[in-house]
Design a protein around this motif. Structure first.
Motif, PDB file in Angstrom:
ATOM      1  N   TYR A 180       0.777  -1.221  -0.069  1.00 50.11           N
ATOM      2  CA  TYR A 180       0.110  -0.162  -0.017  1.00 50.11           C
ATOM      3  C   TYR A 180       0.949   1.232   0.015  1.00 50.11           C
ATOM      4  O   TYR A 180       0.439   2.518  -0.598  1.00 50.11           O
ATOM      5  CB  TYR A 180      -0.947   0.177   1.255  1.00 50.11           C
ATOM      6  CG  TYR A 180      -1.929   1.052   1.171  1.00 50.11           C
ATOM      7  CD1 TYR A 180      -2.937   0.844   0.323  1.00 50.11           C
ATOM      8  CD2 TYR A 180      -1.978   2.277   1.934  1.00 50.11           C
ATOM      9  CE1 TYR A 180      -4.060   1.809   0.088  1.00 50.11           C
ATOM     10  CE2 TYR A 180      -3.108   3.018   1.755  1.00 50.11           C
ATOM     11  CZ  TYR A 180      -4.146   2.860   0.808  1.00 50.11           C
ATOM     12  OH  TYR A 180      -4.902   4.103   0.571  1.00 50.11           O
ATOM     13  N   LEU A 181       1.814   1.289   0.704  1.00 49.55           N
ATOM     14  CA  LEU A 181       3.120   2.332   0.629  1.00 49.55           C
ATOM     15  C   LEU A 181       3.497   2.621  -0.753  1.00 49.55           C
ATOM     16  O   LEU A 181       3.524   3.781  -1.063  1.00 49.55           O
ATOM     17  CB  LEU A 181       4.094   2.065   1.766  1.00 49.55           C
ATOM     18  CG  LEU A 181       3.777   1.911   3.305  1.00 49.55           C
ATOM     19  CD1 LEU A 181       5.053   1.661   3.787  1.00 49.55           C
ATOM     20  CD2 LEU A 181       3.213   3.453   3.657  1.00 49.55           C
ATOM     21  N   TYR A 182       3.697   1.482  -1.558  1.00 55.10           N
ATOM     22  CA  TYR A 182       4.337   1.667  -2.799  1.00 55.10           C
ATOM     23  C   TYR A 182       3.317   2.435  -3.851  1.00 55.10           C
ATOM     24  O   TYR A 182       3.745   2.876  -4.760  1.00 55.10           O
ATOM     25  CB  TYR A 182       4.880   0.493  -3.408  1.00 55.10           C
ATOM     26  CG  TYR A 182       5.837  -0.317  -2.688  1.00 55.10           C
ATOM     27  CD1 TYR A 182       6.832   0.298  -2.131  1.00 55.10           C
ATOM     28  CD2 TYR A 182       5.802  -1.760  -2.590  1.00 55.10           C
ATOM     29  CE1 TYR A 182       7.955  -0.124  -1.443  1.00 55.10           C
ATOM     30  CE2 TYR A 182       6.939  -2.381  -1.783  1.00 55.10           C
ATOM     31  CZ  TYR A 182       8.144  -1.592  -1.189  1.00 55.10           C
ATOM     32  OH  TYR A 182       8.923  -2.259  -0.658  1.00 55.10           O
ATOM     33  N   PHE A 183       1.970   2.256  -3.488  1.00 57.24           N
ATOM     34  CA  PHE A 183       1.024   2.987  -4.305  1.00 57.24           C
ATOM     35  C   PHE A 183       1.081   4.341  -4.121  1.00 57.24           C
ATOM     36  O   PHE A 183       0.360   5.020  -5.251  1.00 57.24           O
ATOM     37  CB  PHE A 183      -0.373   2.496  -3.949  1.00 57.24           C
ATOM     38  CG  PHE A 183      -0.973   1.206  -4.546  1.00 57.24           C
ATOM     39  CD1 PHE A 183      -1.471   1.455  -5.962  1.00 57.24           C
ATOM     40  CD2 PHE A 183      -0.986   0.011  -3.994  1.00 57.24           C
ATOM     41  CE1 PHE A 183      -1.930   0.374  -6.545  1.00 57.24           C
ATOM     42  CE2 PHE A 183      -1.373  -1.286  -4.605  1.00 57.24           C
ATOM     43  CZ  PHE A 183      -1.730  -0.922  -5.928  1.00 57.24           C
ATOM     44  N   SER A 184       1.600   4.603  -3.156  1.00 53.20           N
ATOM     45  CA  SER A 184       1.736   6.294  -2.927  1.00 53.20           C
ATOM     46  C   SER A 184       2.258   7.089  -4.396  1.00 53.20           C
ATOM     47  O   SER A 184       1.981   8.135  -4.637  1.00 53.20           O
ATOM     48  CB  SER A 184       2.597   6.843  -1.866  1.00 53.20           C
ATOM     49  OG  SER A 184       3.927   6.279  -1.908  1.00 53.20           O
ATOM     50  N   SER A 185       3.353   6.312  -4.918  1.00 51.53           N
ATOM     51  CA  SER A 185       3.885   6.871  -6.144  1.00 51.53           C
ATOM     52  C   SER A 185       2.860   7.046  -7.273  1.00 51.53           C
ATOM     53  O   SER A 185       3.179   8.045  -8.014  1.00 51.53           O
ATOM     54  CB  SER A 185       4.961   6.029  -6.745  1.00 51.53           C
ATOM     55  OG  SER A 185       4.571   4.539  -6.834  1.00 51.53           O
ATOM     56  N   ILE A 186       1.960   5.921  -7.479  1.00 49.17           N
ATOM     57  CA  ILE A 186       0.952   6.157  -8.420  1.00 49.17           C
ATOM     58  C   ILE A 186      -0.109   7.439  -8.070  1.00 49.17           C
ATOM     59  O   ILE A 186      -0.464   7.961  -8.839  1.00 49.17           O
ATOM     60  CB  ILE A 186       0.109   4.801  -8.470  1.00 49.17           C
ATOM     61  CG1 ILE A 186       1.170   3.731  -8.873  1.00 49.17           C
ATOM     62  CG2 ILE A 186      -1.094   4.909  -9.383  1.00 49.17           C
ATOM     63  CD1 ILE A 186       0.364   2.497  -8.936  1.00 49.17           C
ATOM     64  N   ILE A 187      -0.432   7.461  -6.629  1.00 44.50           N
ATOM     65  CA  ILE A 187      -1.305   8.474  -6.354  1.00 44.50           C
ATOM     66  C   ILE A 187      -0.577   9.999  -6.740  1.00 44.50           C
ATOM     67  O   ILE A 187      -1.217  10.905  -6.862  1.00 44.50           O
ATOM     68  CB  ILE A 187      -1.595   8.366  -4.886  1.00 44.50           C
ATOM     69  CG1 ILE A 187      -2.384   6.804  -4.645  1.00 44.50           C
ATOM     70  CG2 ILE A 187      -2.193   9.422  -4.503  1.00 44.50           C
ATOM     71  CD1 ILE A 187      -3.521   6.919  -5.370  1.00 44.50           C
ATOM     72  N   TYR A 188       0.683  10.128  -6.393  1.00 43.46           N
ATOM     73  CA  TYR A 188       1.502  11.042  -6.574  1.00 43.46           C
ATOM     74  C   TYR A 188       1.469  11.475  -8.214  1.00 43.46           C
ATOM     75  O   TYR A 188       1.350  12.706  -8.169  1.00 43.46           O
ATOM     76  CB  TYR A 188       2.783  11.230  -6.070  1.00 43.46           C
ATOM     77  CG  TYR A 188       3.720  12.505  -5.957  1.00 43.46           C
ATOM     78  CD1 TYR A 188       3.249  13.520  -5.319  1.00 43.46           C
ATOM     79  CD2 TYR A 188       4.689  12.389  -6.865  1.00 43.46           C
ATOM     80  CE1 TYR A 188       4.011  14.566  -5.685  1.00 43.46           C
ATOM     81  CE2 TYR A 188       5.581  13.895  -7.153  1.00 43.46           C
ATOM     82  CZ  TYR A 188       4.973  14.805  -6.151  1.00 43.46           C
ATOM     83  OH  TYR A 188       5.709  16.056  -6.401  1.00 43.46           O
ATOM     84  N   PHE A 189       1.544  10.700  -8.809  1.00 42.08           N
ATOM     85  CA  PHE A 189       1.702  10.718 -10.270  1.00 42.08           C
ATOM     86  C   PHE A 189       0.116  11.465 -10.708  1.00 42.08           C
ATOM     87  O   PHE A 189       0.293  12.149 -11.567  1.00 42.08           O
ATOM     88  CB  PHE A 189       2.172   9.481 -10.980  1.00 42.08           C
ATOM     89  CG  PHE A 189       1.820   9.611 -12.587  1.00 42.08           C
ATOM     90  CD1 PHE A 189       2.626  10.187 -13.257  1.00 42.08           C
ATOM     91  CD2 PHE A 189       0.650   9.135 -13.195  1.00 42.08           C
ATOM     92  CE1 PHE A 189       2.603  10.602 -14.657  1.00 42.08           C
ATOM     93  CE2 PHE A 189       0.629   9.253 -14.676  1.00 42.08           C
ATOM     94  CZ  PHE A 189       1.483   9.853 -15.387  1.00 42.08           C
ATOM     95  N   ILE A 190      -0.856  10.569 -10.252  1.00 47.84           N
ATOM     96  CA  ILE A 190      -2.205  11.198 -10.628  1.00 47.84           C
ATOM     97  C   ILE A 190      -2.398  12.623 -10.083  1.00 47.84           C
ATOM     98  O   ILE A 190      -3.046  13.463 -10.828  1.00 47.84           O
ATOM     99  CB  ILE A 190      -3.195  10.104  -9.997  1.00 47.84           C
ATOM    100  CG1 ILE A 190      -3.272   8.820 -10.523  1.00 47.84           C
ATOM    101  CG2 ILE A 190      -4.734  10.833  -9.941  1.00 47.84           C
ATOM    102  CD1 ILE A 190      -4.046   7.703  -9.906  1.00 47.84           C
ATOM    103  N   TYR A 191      -1.957  12.815  -9.033  1.00 49.52           N
ATOM    104  CA  TYR A 191      -2.012  14.099  -8.375  1.00 49.52           C
ATOM    105  C   TYR A 191      -1.227  15.112  -9.284  1.00 49.52           C
ATOM    106  O   TYR A 191      -1.892  15.990  -9.749  1.00 49.52           O
ATOM    107  CB  TYR A 191      -1.595  14.179  -6.985  1.00 49.52           C
ATOM    108  CG  TYR A 191      -1.334  15.547  -6.496  1.00 49.52           C
ATOM    109  CD1 TYR A 191      -2.555  16.113  -5.823  1.00 49.52           C
ATOM    110  CD2 TYR A 191      -0.009  16.292  -6.285  1.00 49.52           C
ATOM    111  CE1 TYR A 191      -2.347  17.371  -5.519  1.00 49.52           C
ATOM    112  CE2 TYR A 191      -0.112  17.385  -5.572  1.00 49.52           C
ATOM    113  CZ  TYR A 191      -1.219  17.987  -5.040  1.00 49.52           C
ATOM    114  OH  TYR A 191      -0.791  19.259  -4.877  1.00 49.52           O
TER     115      TYR A 191
END
Length: 465
Positions: A409-420
């Motif tokens: 779940y922590l690794y998903f932060s990179s995807i969320i940041y890209f979306i942001y």
């Protein structure tokens, strides 16, 4: 001592380099408060309304602004003029930024005496990216107040209960949001002071006199104006969530309502996605009223109270205070995302005992603050400081207890940041999708931390998992 001085000096250097970056409206808010306290008698501080940024913090903070205004006149007298248009100048920026930095000496001192000999923990607090984002870019004075909170917790651990209570009372009268900690103080003092070794009414009287006397000294000059002050401190008409949803249980509720709105009503937006600070209606789900919020908060506090009364030891006040505050963050009415600092910073002090929870709470808490600063110049600094802090945390503390799905779940932060970043670029900050993605992701993370930590505290199986 040399380590803390080095950390403090490095902290001051980094923060001084941010002087000329992004400024939020809070910068003008505090400039106007200095002007009000400098020009007007105390009796008019909470009535002045030339600017829309009226005084809405308790009296101790007003005294604090009065103190700052006395020195401000030597830098630029125009910054002390009451004006609806606002004012900014090079000297004004330099002075106000510097006041935030130097007020953190209280934070540095409190962290040092609490964390000795593990002074490297001081760096995780003084150089915490969340604190830098909110205080030294966005502009607030959380450092000095969290420093007072830590000092109060330190005295509580030393069983200096009266001193701890007096400091907390002053803190409450500096910023009323610290009421989030009040139930923990009440129950902990009742158990470990008033009922130790048996019920002693004299201790309750002594504690009551200390708190009431402190409050009376501070509030006496404002006695005739208390109704006006309360109307400023607790304004009605604000909705369940802020313009950017704090990552709590209501962000998930709002998201579920938005999904149902697409399915049922074939609409992409709900009232809560307009980015307005006002009372809104849910599109499909029933509305969360202040009473429902109060009931949910009460249920959460019941379990927190159960832990404090049944399980907490004399050295467990910090985690008691943190879980109490986090309960308010999760279920309180109109919670701001910045309030996560009130938990994420103090829990670092006990990160040796709660490494996983301290790490995760700082990760999601700091990540959730990215939308506060949206200017291109600051974006690289936000990301770099966040990554360096996260790496430093993992090096200083043992977080091997992280489960596999937690790491994923922590690794998903990179995807969320890209979306942001992507949606901010293509929509020029005119879309709610970036905010929505951040709020949902961090809301799930912080909700998981809250319920996991509460379960761990109540089960008492292994505090160090």
């Amino acid at each position: 001592m040399k380590k803390i001085i080095g950390i403090l000096a490095f902290s001051f250097l980094i923060k001084s380099l941010l002087f000329w970056g992004y400024l939020s409206t809070d910068f003008e808010v505090h400039r106007n408060w200095m002007a009000i306290t400098y020009n007007l008698p105390l009796s008019k501080w909470y009535y002045e309304a030339t600017s829309i940024w009226t005084m809405d913090y308790p009296p101790v903070f007003a005294y604090f602004e009065k103190m700052l205004s006395a020195i401000a006149s030597f830098f630029d007298k125009k910054m002390l003029e009451i004006s609806s248009a606002g004012y900014i100048s090079t000297n004004t920026i330099a002075y106000q930024r510097a006041t935030v930095i130097f007020s953190e000496l209280i934070l540095a001192y409190s962290v040092y005496i609490y964390s000795k000999p593990r002074t490297l923990l001081s760096g995780l607090i003084l150089l915490n990216p969340g604190l830098i984002f909110v205080d030294h870019i966005h502009f607030q004075y959380n450092g000095v107040m969290i420093g007072m909170l830590i000092l109060s917790i330190y005295f509580m651990n030393k069983e200096k209960y009266i001193e701890s209570s007096i400091i907390f009372t002053i803190l409450l009268l500096m910023k009323h949001i610290f009421l989030y900690f009040a139930p923990a103080y009440f129950l902990f003092l009742l158990k470990h002071y008033c009922f130790k070794p048996y019920f002693q009414p004299s201790k309750i009287i002594k504690l009551g006199i200390s708190v009431l006397a402190t409050s009376a000294v501070i509030l006496f000059p404002f006695m005739q104006h208390l109704p006006q002050i309360l109307s400023r401190l607790f304004p009605f008409g604000r909705g369940l969530t802020h313009a950017y949803w704090a990552p709590n249980i209501y962000s998930l509720y709002n998201t579920f309502d938005a999904v149902l709105n697409i399915i049922v009503n074939k609409k992409l937006k709900t009232e809560y996605m307009q980015g307005l600070v006002q009372v809104c209606n849910h599109a499909v789900l029933f509305n969360i009223t202040p009473m429902i919020s109060f009931i949910l908060l009460g249920i959460g506090l019941f379990f927190v109270g159960k832990y404090i009364w049944k399980y907490s030891g004399e050295k467990d006040f910090c985690i008691s205070a943190c879980i109490c505050c986090l309960t308010f963050f999760m279920f309180g009415w109109h919670v701001h995302e910045k309030a996560i600092l009130m938990v994420s910073l103090p829990i670092i002090l006990i990160s040796k005992d709660y490494p996983k929870y301290a790490f995760l709470l700082n990760f999601f808490g700091n990540f959730s603050l990215f939308p506060l600063i949206f200017t291109p110049l600051e974006e690289p600094f936000l990301l770099i400081s966040f990554l360096l802090f996260t790496i430093s945390f993992t090096l200083l503390l043992d977080i091997s207890a992280l489960l596999r799905y937690e790491k994923i779940y922590l690794y998903f932060s990179s995807i969320i940041y890209f979306i942001y970043l992507f949606f901010n670029k293509i929509t020029k900050n005119d879309s709610y999708i970036p905010l929505l993605s951040m709020s949902i992701y961090c809301g799930i993370g912080i909700s998981y931390i809250y319920f996991s930590l509460l379960k761990s505290l109540l089960s008492q199986k292994n505090k160090k998992d």
